[in-house]
Scaffold this motif. Structure first.
Motif, mmCIF file in Angstrom:
data_model
loop_
_atom_site.group_PDB
_atom_site.id
_atom_site.type_symbol
_atom_site.label_atom_id
_atom_site.label_comp_id
_atom_site.label_asym_id
_atom_site.label_seq_id
_atom_site.Cartn_x
_atom_site.Cartn_y
_atom_site.Cartn_z
ATOM 1 N N ILE A 225 -4.145 3.509 5.261
ATOM 2 C CA ILE A 225 -5.202 4.522 5.213
ATOM 3 C C ILE A 225 -5.433 4.962 3.770
ATOM 4 N N LEU A 226 -4.363 5.248 3.061
ATOM 5 C CA LEU A 226 -4.478 5.820 1.716
ATOM 6 C C LEU A 226 -4.965 4.813 0.674
ATOM 7 N N LYS A 227 -4.829 3.536 0.935
ATOM 8 C CA LYS A 227 -5.317 2.562 -0.048
ATOM 9 C C LYS A 227 -6.828 2.658 -0.212
ATOM 10 N N HIS A 228 -7.524 3.198 0.786
ATOM 11 C CA HIS A 228 -8.966 3.381 0.680
ATOM 12 C C HIS A 228 -9.319 4.561 -0.230
ATOM 13 N N THR A 229 -8.363 5.470 -0.410
ATOM 14 C CA THR A 229 -8.540 6.574 -1.347
ATOM 15 C C THR A 229 -8.240 6.134 -2.767
ATOM 16 N N LYS A 231 -7.700 2.960 -3.960
ATOM 17 C CA LYS A 231 -8.272 1.678 -4.380
ATOM 18 C C LYS A 231 -7.211 0.782 -5.007
ATOM 19 N N SER A 232 -7.375 0.467 -6.284
ATOM 20 C CA SER A 232 -6.461 -0.495 -6.919
ATOM 21 C C SER A 232 -5.166 0.140 -7.392
ATOM 22 N N ALA A 233 -5.085 1.477 -7.312
ATOM 23 C CA ALA A 233 -3.860 2.149 -7.764
ATOM 24 C C ALA A 233 -2.711 1.793 -6.835
ATOM 25 N N LEU A 234 -1.511 1.720 -7.377
ATOM 26 C CA LEU A 234 -0.324 1.382 -6.611
ATOM 27 C C LEU A 234 0.086 2.545 -5.722
ATOM 28 N N ILE A 235 0.305 2.265 -4.430
ATOM 29 C CA ILE A 235 0.873 3.277 -3.536
ATOM 30 C C ILE A 235 2.020 2.662 -2.766
#
Length: 235
Positions: A225-229, A231-235
């Protein structure tokens, strides 16, 4: 609490539009991953025992890394929970984190990532608890699950009703100050839950390590879910 094995252990997001949870510009904003395990010896007992000192430490870490937010915590064994008796149990203390935390300033808007309804909400005001908490119920591709938003501002609960529709993209809450968020540095606890059982406005966000498999099975990794917030940043 006993958690039965779950038939679902991961999200089905195929073809589903997912929106942001917080404001973030991957072209200009940075994201810093916090390590809140015993491996991070920079977090001393003196820092943890005072919420103001702990909040200053978090803010200083973000500034030092030029980061808008800090993030991390899913399936992380955190010794920091020893700061509160809220996580103590007779047989084994709760130390395994079941969500992802987004650390940032109090007042940061929280957005709904997809159409949902209010399942429940509550002010969990014990020291170390969630503080103001909202649980939303989602139906994506016929898969029903819940998202718990913890450590919110108290006014985020104003005007809510169970069953109320919260549209995708709506800013429905804000990060709370320590006096409203369970006496933590300002942040959002974001956790997904398949079976909410009989809980209202609450659900364990930290479990005993011995019960890891059952709890993680019921609370899948929120990163998809959070990868859509971020984007390319590492989570």
């Amino acid at each position: 609490m006993q958690v039965a094995g779950q038939r679902e252990t991961q999200l089905n997001l195929e073809g589903v539009a997912i929106g942001k949870v917080v404001d973030f510009d991957p072209e200009s904003d940075q994201l810093y991953t916090f390590d809140l395990t015993a491996n991070n010896t920079a977090i001393t007992p003196e820092i943890l025992e005072d919420t103001t000192t702990f909040s200053t430490w978090v803010a200083d870490e973000l500034n030092a890394h030029h980061a808008r937010y800090g993030i991390g915590g899913y399936d992380e064994h955190r010794t920091i929970y020893a700061r509160s008796h809220h996580f103590d149990t007779a047989e084994e203390p709760r130390r395994l984190h079941l969500g992802i935390d987004i650390w940032g300033p109090a007042g940061t808007p929280v957005y709904n990532f997809h159409d949902a309804v209010v399942h429940s909400f509550k002010f969990n005001d014990q020291y170390g608890d969630y503080g103001a908490t909202i649980i939303l119920k989602y139906n994506l591709n016929g898969q029903i699950f819940h998202a718990l938003y913890g450590h919110l501002s108290l006014d985020s609960l104003t005007g809510l009703e169970e069953g109320q529709h919260i549209p995708m993209g709506k800013a429905f809450a804000r990060f709370g100050i320590p006096e409203e968020n369970g006496f933590w540095p300002p942040h959002l606890h974001f956790q997904l839950i398949f079976n909410i059982y009989a809980f209202k406005g609450d659900y364990p966000g930290v479990c005993q390590y011995s019960k890891k498999a059952a709890f993680l099975g019921n609370s899948p990794d929120p990163a998809p879910i959070l990868k859509h917030t971020f984007k390319s940043a590492l989570i």
